[in-house]
Write a protein that holds these residues in place. Structure first.
Motif: not given
Length: 216
Positions: A65-91
């Motif tokens: 929550p105080l990361g030096d690096i903030f990774l940002l993409k536009h919209r969640p993938t189906p795998s992220e939506i299924q798990e409710g976690v950003a960057f879950f899965g292949r990315s």
């Protein structure tokens, strides 16, 4: 990281427990900032979860929550939506391998999407991203894809400059305290070798930035 399938950070949003972040090496002031950031990230997560239902599940940010690096993409993938976690899965797997190759500590990373549900109005989502940026206070913002850059340019974040989506792999000022690095969209870069190479050629600039970061 909690799993090789998850995003770039240690927060497991699927767990009923609160996130456990790295300690601040005895620095009392930093420890207070960390506790406050955890509380504010959890508060935002609780608000998003309260807005969801069986058909609309929010995808929450993951990482320090105080990361030096903030990774940002536009919209969640189906795998992220299924798990409710950003960057879950292949990315998340691809980014973890990239961070390891660049010798960047994944515990110094926070990752999220511009859109939390993938279907909400951008105007609503901008408020949530603004709060995340204020909480995390990163030193470097990695904006993945032209849609993400466009979203940031319409964010009206305090003291922010407009980012150039064409300057891939170049450091750009976002605010007086936050640099930005623009890369191609990670989700669109995982299938073809040429797309993978294009993403890597831009993303690898993160390694040089991290190596030059003062160790304090």
């Amino acid at each position: 990281m909690a799993s090789t399938d998850q995003g770039p950070g240690p927060v497991d949003r699927r767990s009923s427990s609160r996130p456990v972040a790295k300690r601040a090496d005895g620095n009392e002031i930093q420890e207070r900032y960390l506790r406050r950031a955890i509380a504010e990230i959890n508060e935002l997560g609780d608000e998003l979860l309260a807005l969801g239902d069986e058909l609309h599940v929010p995808v929450l940010g993951s990482g320090h929550p105080l990361g030096d690096i903030f990774l940002l993409k536009h919209r969640p993938t189906p795998s992220e939506i299924q798990e409710g976690v950003a960057f879950f899965g292949r990315s998340g797997q691809a980014l973890l391998k990239s961070l390891q190759r660049l010798s960047v500590d994944p515990l110094a990373v926070y990752g999220t999407n511009c859109l939390k549900f993938g279907t909400e109005a951008p105007a609503e989502a901008r408020g949530w991203l603004t709060r995340e940026l204020h909480i995390v206070q990163p030193k470097l913002l990695v904006a993945m894809g032209e849609e993400t850059v466009g979203f940031l340019n319409e964010l009206e974040f305090p003291l922010s400059d407009e980012l150039d989506p064409g300057r891939l792999g170049e450091s750009q000022p976002f605010t007086p305290t936050i640099e930005a690095l623009v890369t191609p969209d990670i989700d669109a870069s995982l299938d073809e070798q040429s797309a993978k190479t294009r993403f890597w050629n831009a993303f690898k600039a993160l390694g040089a930035w991290w190596a030059e970061l003062p160790p304090y």
